[in-house]
Write a protein that holds these residues in place. Structure first.
Motif, PDB file in Angstrom:
ATOM      1  N   GLU A 163     -13.515  13.308  26.352  1.00  0.00           N
ATOM      2  CA  GLU A 163     -13.529  14.877  26.372  1.00  0.00           C
ATOM      3  C   GLU A 163     -12.920  15.366  25.128  1.00  0.00           C
ATOM      4  O   GLU A 163     -11.815  14.853  24.657  1.00  0.00           O
ATOM      5  CB  GLU A 163     -12.896  15.430  27.370  1.00  0.00           C
ATOM      6  CG  GLU A 163     -13.476  15.119  28.942  1.00  0.00           C
ATOM      7  CD  GLU A 163     -15.414  15.750  29.092  1.00  0.00           C
ATOM      8  OE1 GLU A 163     -15.866  16.350  28.190  1.00  0.00           O
ATOM      9  OE2 GLU A 163     -16.412  15.138  29.954  1.00  0.00           O
ATOM     10  N   VAL A 178     -17.432   8.720  28.375  1.00  0.00           N
ATOM     11  CA  VAL A 178     -17.153  10.353  27.831  1.00  0.00           C
ATOM     12  C   VAL A 178     -15.912  10.404  27.616  1.00  0.00           C
ATOM     13  O   VAL A 178     -14.718  10.531  28.858  1.00  0.00           O
ATOM     14  CB  VAL A 178     -17.796  11.161  28.759  1.00  0.00           C
ATOM     15  CG1 VAL A 178     -17.252  12.531  27.020  1.00  0.00           C
ATOM     16  CG2 VAL A 178     -19.626  10.908  28.686  1.00  0.00           C
ATOM     17  N   LYS A 217     -19.394  10.966  23.476  1.00  0.00           N
ATOM     18  CA  LYS A 217     -20.368  10.146  24.344  1.00  0.00           C
ATOM     19  C   LYS A 217     -20.424   9.315  23.651  1.00  0.00           C
ATOM     20  O   LYS A 217     -21.265   8.690  22.771  1.00  0.00           O
ATOM     21  CB  LYS A 217     -21.656  10.614  24.995  1.00  0.00           C
ATOM     22  CG  LYS A 217     -21.171  11.879  25.716  1.00  0.00           C
ATOM     23  CD  LYS A 217     -22.736  12.656  26.384  1.00  0.00           C
ATOM     24  CE  LYS A 217     -22.131  14.097  27.226  1.00  0.00           C
ATOM     25  NZ  LYS A 217     -23.638  14.674  27.389  1.00  0.00           N
ATOM     26  N   GLY A 220     -21.686   6.165  19.327  1.00  0.00           N
ATOM     27  CA  GLY A 220     -22.028   7.215  20.572  1.00  0.00           C
ATOM     28  C   GLY A 220     -22.609   8.924  19.220  1.00  0.00           C
ATOM     29  O   GLY A 220     -22.816   8.336  18.459  1.00  0.00           O
TER      30      GLY A 220
END
Length: 225
Positions: free
Chosen positions: A142, A140, A116, A185
């Motif tokens: 994944e 985001v 993130k 992040g």
């Protein structure tokens, strides 16, 4: 004299019996606990539980340092162009020209958990001078996936016009620039341990005036925790 006799009066039979019962009860519990602790089944059970805890702790540590080890997200500028260069001549760029850099950017996440990230900031340099700034929204990436986005940088024309080598670069047909991008992040391991990650990317590139495209791009990336 009566008070002295009362002080030396022995405890009643009932009280003595109560103490004896309590003492016998405590002694029985003590003997039972000793038998329980020396029971081979009890010792074996404690050994199994201790071994299981050690194995579980070792497995978690191994996963953290191997499978869940934080890997560096990779930022790539796949393609891009600088809009507005079509109005540039071989001598100069008009002051009222709106220059905008639009780049197709991808963020690759090699981790087994999601990455993130917050707002991505990019600074554009020409001739050692800051000529543009851009911000991209948070997102985001994944686990094991790549997310793509368009990065837009507004270029300050007056700053470019102040660079001495502009005339020679225009006659050559290309503008050599540098960019600095920072992404902050984090990843959360096993939903317990959170690792903050900062990815910094320095790129050098050339904007072709005829095609308005980015060419000869070289980037160096660095990650810190």
């Amino acid at each position: 004299m009566a008070e002295k006799e009362e002080q030396t009066k022995p405890l009643s039979t009932t009280t003595t019996r109560s103490y004896q019962i309590n003492g016998e009860h405590d002694h029985a519990i003590s003997i039972d606990l000793k038998k329980h602790h020396h029971n081979p089944k009890y010792l074996k059970c404690c050994g199994y539980i201790s071994a299981l805890i050690l194995i579980l702790a070792f497995t978690i540590l191994m996963l953290i340092f191997t499978v869940f080890r934080v890997k560096e997200p990779v930022l790539n500028i796949n393609s891009g162009k600088i809009n507005g260069l079509d109005r540039a001549s071989k001598n100069t760029i008009r002051l009222d020209t709106n220059l905008t850099v639009v780049a197709d950017v991808s963020i690759e996440n090699p981790n087994v958990v999601a990455f993130k990230f917050g707002n991505t900031t990019t600074t554009l340099y020409y001739g050692g001078v800051v000529v543009g700034n851009g911000r991209n929204p948070a997102g985001v990436a994944e686990a094991g996936k790549t997310v793509r986005t368009n990065m837009t940088i507004d270029v300050m024309t007056e700053k470019i016009l102040g660079v001495r080598r502009l005339t020679s670069d225009l006659s050559y047909g290309a503008l050599g620039m540098r960019s600095y991008t920072s992404i902050s992040g984090g990843v959360k391991i096993l939903k317990i341990i959170k690792k903050n990650v900062v990815v910094k990317v320095n790129c050098s590139m050339t904007f072709n005036i005829t095609s308005q495209a980015i060419q000869d791009q070289i980037c160096m990336q660095h990650m810190s925790f």
